[in-house]
Design a protein around this motif. Sequence first.
Motif, PDB file in Angstrom:
ATOM      1  N   VAL A  77       0.844  -1.211   0.000  1.00 62.79           N
ATOM      2  CA  VAL A  77       0.000   0.000   0.000  1.00 62.79           C
ATOM      3  C   VAL A  77       0.871   1.250   0.000  1.00 62.79           C
ATOM      4  N   ILE A  78       1.926   1.252   0.843  1.00 65.58           N
ATOM      5  CA  ILE A  78       2.811   2.415   0.921  1.00 65.58           C
ATOM      6  C   ILE A  78       3.510   2.647  -0.406  1.00 65.58           C
ATOM      7  N   GLU A  79       4.015   1.564  -1.001  1.00 68.36           N
ATOM      8  CA  GLU A  79       4.685   1.707  -2.282  1.00 68.36           C
ATOM      9  C   GLU A  79       3.734   2.198  -3.367  1.00 68.36           C
ATOM     10  N   GLU A  80       2.500   1.695  -3.323  1.00 65.52           N
ATOM     11  CA  GLU A  80       1.531   2.132  -4.330  1.00 65.52           C
ATOM     12  C   GLU A  80       1.207   3.607  -4.164  1.00 65.52           C
ATOM     13  N   GLU A  81       1.036   4.053  -2.894  1.00 60.60           N
ATOM     14  CA  GLU A  81       0.764   5.471  -2.654  1.00 60.60           C
ATOM     15  C   GLU A  81       1.953   6.330  -3.095  1.00 60.60           C
ATOM     16  N   GLY A  82       3.174   5.834  -2.803  1.00 62.69           N
ATOM     17  CA  GLY A  82       4.342   6.596  -3.227  1.00 62.69           C
ATOM     18  C   GLY A  82       4.437   6.712  -4.731  1.00 62.69           C
ATOM     19  N   LEU A  83       4.120   5.619  -5.429  1.00 70.51           N
ATOM     20  CA  LEU A  83       4.148   5.672  -6.890  1.00 70.51           C
ATOM     21  C   LEU A  83       3.092   6.622  -7.424  1.00 70.51           C
ATOM     22  N   LEU A  84       1.925   6.615  -6.798  1.00 71.03           N
ATOM     23  CA  LEU A  84       0.864   7.525  -7.236  1.00 71.03           C
ATOM     24  C   LEU A  84       1.265   8.970  -7.010  1.00 71.03           C
ATOM     25  N   ASP A  85       1.886   9.230  -5.826  1.00 68.68           N
ATOM     26  CA  ASP A  85       2.315  10.598  -5.549  1.00 68.68           C
ATOM     27  C   ASP A  85       3.379  11.046  -6.546  1.00 68.68           C
ATOM     28  N   ASP A  86       4.335  10.152  -6.825  1.00 71.78           N
ATOM     29  CA  ASP A  86       5.367  10.511  -7.804  1.00 71.78           C
ATOM     30  C   ASP A  86       4.765  10.773  -9.172  1.00 71.78           C
ATOM     31  N   GLU A  87       3.766   9.952  -9.546  1.00 66.36           N
ATOM     32  CA  GLU A  87       3.142  10.141 -10.852  1.00 66.36           C
ATOM     33  C   GLU A  87       2.394  11.467 -10.902  1.00 66.36           C
ATOM     34  N   GLU A  88       1.662  11.788  -9.795  1.00 66.88           N
ATOM     35  CA  GLU A  88       0.946  13.065  -9.763  1.00 66.88           C
ATOM     36  C   GLU A  88       1.930  14.235  -9.790  1.00 66.88           C
ATOM     37  N   TYR A  89       3.056  14.065  -9.047  1.00 66.35           N
ATOM     38  CA  TYR A  89       4.038  15.155  -9.029  1.00 66.35           C
ATOM     39  C   TYR A  89       4.649  15.373 -10.405  1.00 66.35           C
ATOM     40  N   GLN A  90       5.015  14.261 -11.059  1.00 69.46           N
ATOM     41  CA  GLN A  90       5.606  14.376 -12.378  1.00 69.46           C
ATOM     42  C   GLN A  90       4.627  14.953 -13.387  1.00 69.46           C
ATOM     43  N   LYS A  91       3.364  14.611 -13.245  1.00 69.89           N
ATOM     44  CA  LYS A  91       2.372  15.139 -14.175  1.00 69.89           C
ATOM     45  C   LYS A  91       1.978  16.568 -13.825  1.00 69.89           C
ATOM     46  N   GLY A  92       1.942  16.879 -12.506  1.00 68.55           N
ATOM     47  CA  GLY A  92       1.443  18.192 -12.095  1.00 68.55           C
ATOM     48  C   GLY A  92       2.484  19.284 -12.129  1.00 68.55           C
ATOM     49  N   LEU A  93       3.778  18.952 -12.019  1.00 69.33           N
ATOM     50  CA  LEU A  93       4.815  19.973 -11.960  1.00 69.33           C
ATOM     51  C   LEU A  93       4.865  20.850 -13.206  1.00 69.33           C
ATOM     52  N   PRO A  94       4.900  20.297 -14.407  1.00 66.24           N
ATOM     53  CA  PRO A  94       4.949  21.168 -15.584  1.00 66.24           C
ATOM     54  C   PRO A  94       3.712  22.037 -15.735  1.00 66.24           C
ATOM     55  N   ARG A  95       2.547  21.514 -15.329  1.00 66.05           N
ATOM     56  CA  ARG A  95       1.312  22.280 -15.515  1.00 66.05           C
ATOM     57  C   ARG A  95       1.216  23.453 -14.566  1.00 66.05           C
ATOM     58  N   ARG A  96       1.580  23.218 -13.317  1.00 65.05           N
ATOM     59  CA  ARG A  96       1.390  24.259 -12.316  1.00 65.05           C
ATOM     60  C   ARG A  96       2.570  25.205 -12.193  1.00 65.05           C
ATOM     61  N   CYS A  97       3.741  24.724 -12.504  1.00 67.95           N
ATOM     62  CA  CYS A  97       4.938  25.522 -12.237  1.00 67.95           C
ATOM     63  C   CYS A  97       5.670  25.998 -13.489  1.00 67.95           C
ATOM     64  N   TYR A  98       5.235  25.572 -14.645  1.00 65.76           N
ATOM     65  CA  TYR A  98       5.975  25.946 -15.858  1.00 65.76           C
ATOM     66  C   TYR A  98       5.980  27.459 -16.057  1.00 65.76           C
ATOM     67  N   LEU A  99       4.806  28.089 -15.924  1.00 69.85           N
ATOM     68  CA  LEU A  99       4.713  29.527 -16.127  1.00 69.85           C
ATOM     69  C   LEU A  99       5.504  30.283 -15.069  1.00 69.85           C
ATOM     70  N   LEU A 100       5.389  29.826 -13.809  1.00 67.73           N
ATOM     71  CA  LEU A 100       6.118  30.496 -12.731  1.00 67.73           C
ATOM     72  C   LEU A 100       7.621  30.368 -12.924  1.00 67.73           C
ATOM     73  N   ILE A 101       8.093  29.182 -13.284  1.00 69.94           N
ATOM     74  CA  ILE A 101       9.523  28.978 -13.518  1.00 69.94           C
ATOM     75  C   ILE A 101      10.003  29.843 -14.677  1.00 69.94           C
ATOM     76  N   PHE A 102       9.187  29.935 -15.721  1.00 73.82           N
ATOM     77  CA  PHE A 102       9.566  30.761 -16.871  1.00 73.82           C
ATOM     78  C   PHE A 102       9.674  32.224 -16.475  1.00 73.82           C
ATOM     79  N   VAL A 103       8.684  32.716 -15.720  1.00 70.68           N
ATOM     80  CA  VAL A 103       8.696  34.126 -15.304  1.00 70.68           C
ATOM     81  C   VAL A 103       9.887  34.407 -14.397  1.00 70.68           C
ATOM     82  N   LEU A 104      10.118  33.511 -13.415  1.00 69.20           N
ATOM     83  CA  LEU A 104      11.243  33.715 -12.506  1.00 69.20           C
ATOM     84  C   LEU A 104      12.569  33.641 -13.245  1.00 69.20           C
ATOM     85  N   GLY A 105      12.691  32.672 -14.148  1.00 64.87           N
ATOM     86  CA  GLY A 105      13.926  32.569 -14.916  1.00 64.87           C
ATOM     87  C   GLY A 105      14.175  33.792 -15.777  1.00 64.87           C
ATOM     88  N   PHE A 106      13.107  34.282 -16.433  1.00 66.41           N
ATOM     89  CA  PHE A 106      13.254  35.489 -17.249  1.00 66.41           C
ATOM     90  C   PHE A 106      13.630  36.689 -16.385  1.00 66.41           C
TER      91      PHE A 106
END
Length: 313
Positions: free
Chosen positions: A102-131
């Motif tokens: 169960v723990i491993e499955e939850e960890g995999l789900l969290d990693d998958e959500e993080y990998q999928k959610g990071l570009p969507r939520r933070c791409y614009l912010l990272i671009f603005v900060l980098g610029f």
Amino acid sequence: MHSKTDSEVTTISIAPSSPARSPRPAAYYVQSPSRDSHDGEKTTTSFQSTPTGSPPHSHSSVGRHSRESSSSRFSGALKDGSRKVYPNDANDRRKHQKKIDVIEEEGLLDDEEYQKGLPRRCYLLIFVLGFFVLFTVFSLILYGASKPQKPKVTIKSIKFETLVIQAGSDNSGVATDMITMNATVKLTFRNTATFFGVHVKPTPVYLDYSQITLASGNMKKFYQSRKSQRLLTVSLAGSRVPLYGSGATLSSLNGVPTVPVPLKLNFVVKSSGYVLGKLVKPKFNKKIECSVVYDPKKHNNKAISLKSSCTYD
């Protein structure tokens, strides 16, 4: 005689083919696990002997079979008896394994959500900060490169067209000496920058005597392109300026001073460079003071050189 010889020969030829054999007793042992249900660790050893008249090939086959069976039983006994197994232990292991899964499955789900959610939520912010970071670094580099390229101001001369001292009274009716004068100051302004122009602000220019401003003028604003210069002329004028006690040392004849008059020319040239529009705008301030001595016998309506009489700060 002949038949006897044949029988003897026959007897002699047959006898060596079947020699008498002495019996060889053989024995073997079998190790088997104990049937004790509590420990499962003890083993028993049984010995058996083969019949005396058993043939050699049967003896070897039985011995080989017995050794194989004994080794398999002995190894099985060691495997079965090496650890005690209880039902509760098995249940605990299954529960523990389920928790890990169960723990491993939850960890995999969290990693998958993080990998999928990071570009969507933070791409614009990272671009603005980098610029913003890159633009800031670039602006600082430009600012640092432009700061040493200060404009150069040089006072060339001053010429007095009029300087008259006469008696009078101020606005409150107090009697005092009063002075009227007109002068022209010439200077050059040079922009030494190699990659930006300079905006010069309007600059007031003052001509003082003993902390009293006798004449003033104003240098108009202008723009100076990179690596260029211009000649500026500033007109100074003062009309009926009361001298009060400061005029006691000044003597005049028909309104013309009879002694040299020490004066001080001072002003501050303020300019700013537009390196990157108004975002990167270094400022340059240059304070200028010049000592002038007006001698009516020598300098009346003549230019007085100030090249070696001024300080720049």
